[in-house]
Design a protein around this motif. Structure first.
Motif, PDB file in Angstrom:
ATOM      1  N   SER A  56      55.017  50.234 -58.187  1.00 34.16           N
ATOM      2  CA  SER A  56      54.923  49.039 -58.531  1.00 34.16           C
ATOM      3  C   SER A  56      55.646  47.913 -57.305  1.00 34.16           C
ATOM      4  O   SER A  56      55.179  46.955 -57.124  1.00 34.16           O
ATOM      5  CB  SER A  56      56.094  48.894 -59.730  1.00 34.16           C
ATOM      6  OG  SER A  56      55.934  47.394 -60.220  1.00 34.16           O
ATOM      7  N   ILE A  57      56.639  48.355 -56.747  1.00 38.56           N
ATOM      8  CA  ILE A  57      57.226  47.546 -55.549  1.00 38.56           C
ATOM      9  C   ILE A  57      56.131  47.494 -54.595  1.00 38.56           C
ATOM     10  O   ILE A  57      55.850  46.443 -53.764  1.00 38.56           O
ATOM     11  CB  ILE A  57      58.573  48.209 -55.173  1.00 38.56           C
ATOM     12  CG1 ILE A  57      59.545  47.830 -56.033  1.00 38.56           C
ATOM     13  CG2 ILE A  57      58.775  47.682 -53.816  1.00 38.56           C
ATOM     14  CD1 ILE A  57      60.869  48.728 -56.036  1.00 38.56           C
ATOM     15  N   TYR A  58      55.485  48.739 -54.277  1.00 42.29           N
ATOM     16  CA  TYR A  58      54.395  48.897 -53.172  1.00 42.29           C
ATOM     17  C   TYR A  58      53.305  47.897 -53.427  1.00 42.29           C
ATOM     18  O   TYR A  58      52.784  47.072 -52.633  1.00 42.29           O
ATOM     19  CB  TYR A  58      53.919  50.163 -53.199  1.00 42.29           C
ATOM     20  CG  TYR A  58      52.754  50.517 -52.290  1.00 42.29           C
ATOM     21  CD1 TYR A  58      53.024  50.585 -50.964  1.00 42.29           C
ATOM     22  CD2 TYR A  58      51.337  50.926 -52.958  1.00 42.29           C
ATOM     23  CE1 TYR A  58      51.942  50.761 -50.207  1.00 42.29           C
ATOM     24  CE2 TYR A  58      50.569  51.338 -52.297  1.00 42.29           C
ATOM     25  CZ  TYR A  58      50.671  51.239 -50.719  1.00 42.29           C
ATOM     26  OH  TYR A  58      49.473  51.729 -49.936  1.00 42.29           O
ATOM     27  N   THR A  59      52.760  47.709 -54.772  1.00 43.36           N
ATOM     28  CA  THR A  59      51.529  46.992 -55.221  1.00 43.36           C
ATOM     29  C   THR A  59      52.032  45.612 -55.175  1.00 43.36           C
ATOM     30  O   THR A  59      51.113  44.787 -54.648  1.00 43.36           O
ATOM     31  CB  THR A  59      51.109  47.350 -56.633  1.00 43.36           C
ATOM     32  OG1 THR A  59      50.780  48.753 -56.719  1.00 43.36           O
ATOM     33  CG2 THR A  59      50.044  46.596 -57.239  1.00 43.36           C
ATOM     34  N   ARG A  60      53.338  45.202 -55.470  1.00 40.60           N
ATOM     35  CA  ARG A  60      53.816  43.782 -55.248  1.00 40.60           C
ATOM     36  C   ARG A  60      53.886  43.468 -53.725  1.00 40.60           C
ATOM     37  O   ARG A  60      53.357  42.336 -53.472  1.00 40.60           O
ATOM     38  CB  ARG A  60      55.164  43.545 -56.308  1.00 40.60           C
ATOM     39  CG  ARG A  60      55.698  42.069 -55.603  1.00 40.60           C
ATOM     40  CD  ARG A  60      55.852  41.575 -57.035  1.00 40.60           C
ATOM     41  NE  ARG A  60      56.337  40.196 -56.721  1.00 40.60           N
ATOM     42  CZ  ARG A  60      57.577  39.631 -57.075  1.00 40.60           C
ATOM     43  NH1 ARG A  60      58.384  40.506 -57.685  1.00 40.60           N
ATOM     44  NH2 ARG A  60      57.821  38.503 -56.886  1.00 40.60           N
ATOM     45  N   GLN A  61      53.927  44.428 -52.951  1.00 44.15           N
ATOM     46  CA  GLN A  61      54.171  43.708 -51.528  1.00 44.15           C
ATOM     47  C   GLN A  61      52.595  43.725 -50.880  1.00 44.15           C
ATOM     48  O   GLN A  61      52.420  42.886 -50.091  1.00 44.15           O
ATOM     49  CB  GLN A  61      54.750  44.955 -50.626  1.00 44.15           C
ATOM     50  CG  GLN A  61      56.411  45.060 -51.151  1.00 44.15           C
ATOM     51  CD  GLN A  61      56.832  43.769 -50.535  1.00 44.15           C
ATOM     52  OE1 GLN A  61      56.919  43.483 -49.159  1.00 44.15           O
ATOM     53  NE2 GLN A  61      57.549  43.251 -51.566  1.00 44.15           N
ATOM     54  N   ILE A  62      52.017  44.581 -51.531  1.00 43.50           N
ATOM     55  CA  ILE A  62      50.300  44.710 -51.173  1.00 43.50           C
ATOM     56  C   ILE A  62      49.870  43.001 -51.723  1.00 43.50           C
ATOM     57  O   ILE A  62      49.278  42.373 -50.945  1.00 43.50           O
ATOM     58  CB  ILE A  62      49.504  45.304 -51.639  1.00 43.50           C
ATOM     59  CG1 ILE A  62      49.990  46.815 -50.970  1.00 43.50           C
ATOM     60  CG2 ILE A  62      48.049  45.301 -51.454  1.00 43.50           C
ATOM     61  CD1 ILE A  62      49.233  48.021 -51.436  1.00 43.50           C
ATOM     62  N   ASP A  63      50.070  42.871 -52.890  1.00 42.07           N
ATOM     63  CA  ASP A  63      49.527  41.756 -53.667  1.00 42.07           C
ATOM     64  C   ASP A  63      50.046  40.340 -53.054  1.00 42.07           C
ATOM     65  O   ASP A  63      49.485  39.082 -52.906  1.00 42.07           O
ATOM     66  CB  ASP A  63      49.789  41.621 -55.158  1.00 42.07           C
ATOM     67  CG  ASP A  63      48.776  42.824 -55.728  1.00 42.07           C
ATOM     68  OD1 ASP A  63      48.106  43.414 -55.236  1.00 42.07           O
ATOM     69  OD2 ASP A  63      49.186  43.161 -57.034  1.00 42.07           O
ATOM     70  N   SER A  64      51.511  40.267 -52.779  1.00 42.46           N
ATOM     71  CA  SER A  64      52.157  39.167 -52.142  1.00 42.46           C
ATOM     72  C   SER A  64      52.003  38.883 -50.951  1.00 42.46           C
ATOM     73  O   SER A  64      51.928  37.735 -50.325  1.00 42.46           O
ATOM     74  CB  SER A  64      53.585  39.146 -52.682  1.00 42.46           C
ATOM     75  OG  SER A  64      53.753  39.420 -54.151  1.00 42.46           O
ATOM     76  N   PHE A  65      51.922  39.944 -49.981  1.00 40.10           N
ATOM     77  CA  PHE A  65      51.758  39.815 -48.638  1.00 40.10           C
ATOM     78  C   PHE A  65      50.843  40.546 -47.813  1.00 40.10           C
ATOM     79  O   PHE A  65      51.004  40.471 -46.424  1.00 40.10           O
ATOM     80  CB  PHE A  65      53.428  40.271 -48.128  1.00 40.10           C
ATOM     81  CG  PHE A  65      54.528  39.591 -48.852  1.00 40.10           C
ATOM     82  CD1 PHE A  65      54.677  38.362 -48.609  1.00 40.10           C
ATOM     83  CD2 PHE A  65      55.287  40.185 -49.773  1.00 40.10           C
ATOM     84  CE1 PHE A  65      55.973  37.812 -49.281  1.00 40.10           C
ATOM     85  CE2 PHE A  65      56.140  39.705 -50.496  1.00 40.10           C
ATOM     86  CZ  PHE A  65      56.675  38.334 -50.062  1.00 40.10           C
TER      87      PHE A  65
END
Length: 125
Positions: A42-51
């Motif tokens: 989930s953290i990994y996905t958020r980093q991809i989606d956000s940054f």
């Protein structure tokens, strides 16, 4: 000591500051491997989606994970299914080593995780 609810919350927050405590928990709470891998992905996905950053979380895990935690991940594979299996494959794909590669190759025959396995093996080169 962090509980499962806290692990899940770290995943929902999605901030990379949660990565190191989650990796540490793989050593001390191997029975929580399912929520821990879900939170890491989930953290990994958020980093991809956000940054657009695919490498940051993967690199943190790679630098911090020890042999015991890697073994925890590998031992979970035979019984993992569905989202848990897919999350395990994603996290294992961030790691290196002959045992990791062999485990990923063996999973190529599982249709439910085939896409994740192919992506993980491609990342490893």
């Amino acid at each position: 000591m962090m509980g499962v609810a806290a692990v899940e919350t770290l995943g929902h927050i999605g901030h990379p500051d949660g990565v190191l405590p989650l990796v540490a928990l793989l050593d001390t709470r191997p029975e929580w491997v399912e929520p821990i891998t879900a939170a890491l992905v989930s953290i990994y996905t958020r980093q991809i989606d956000s940054f657009g950053n695919r490498a940051f979380v993967a690199k943190l895990v790679q630098l911090e994970i020890g042999a015991s935690a890697q073994n925890t991940l590998l031992q979970a594979l035979p019984t993992a299914t569905g989202d848990f299996l897919r999350n395990l494959v994603v996290v294992l794909g961030w790691l290196e080593g002959r045992g990791i590669e062999e485990a990923l190759v063996a999973l190529i025959q599982k249709p439910e995780a085939r896409r994740e396995v192919i992506e993980a093996l491609a990342r490893q080169g």
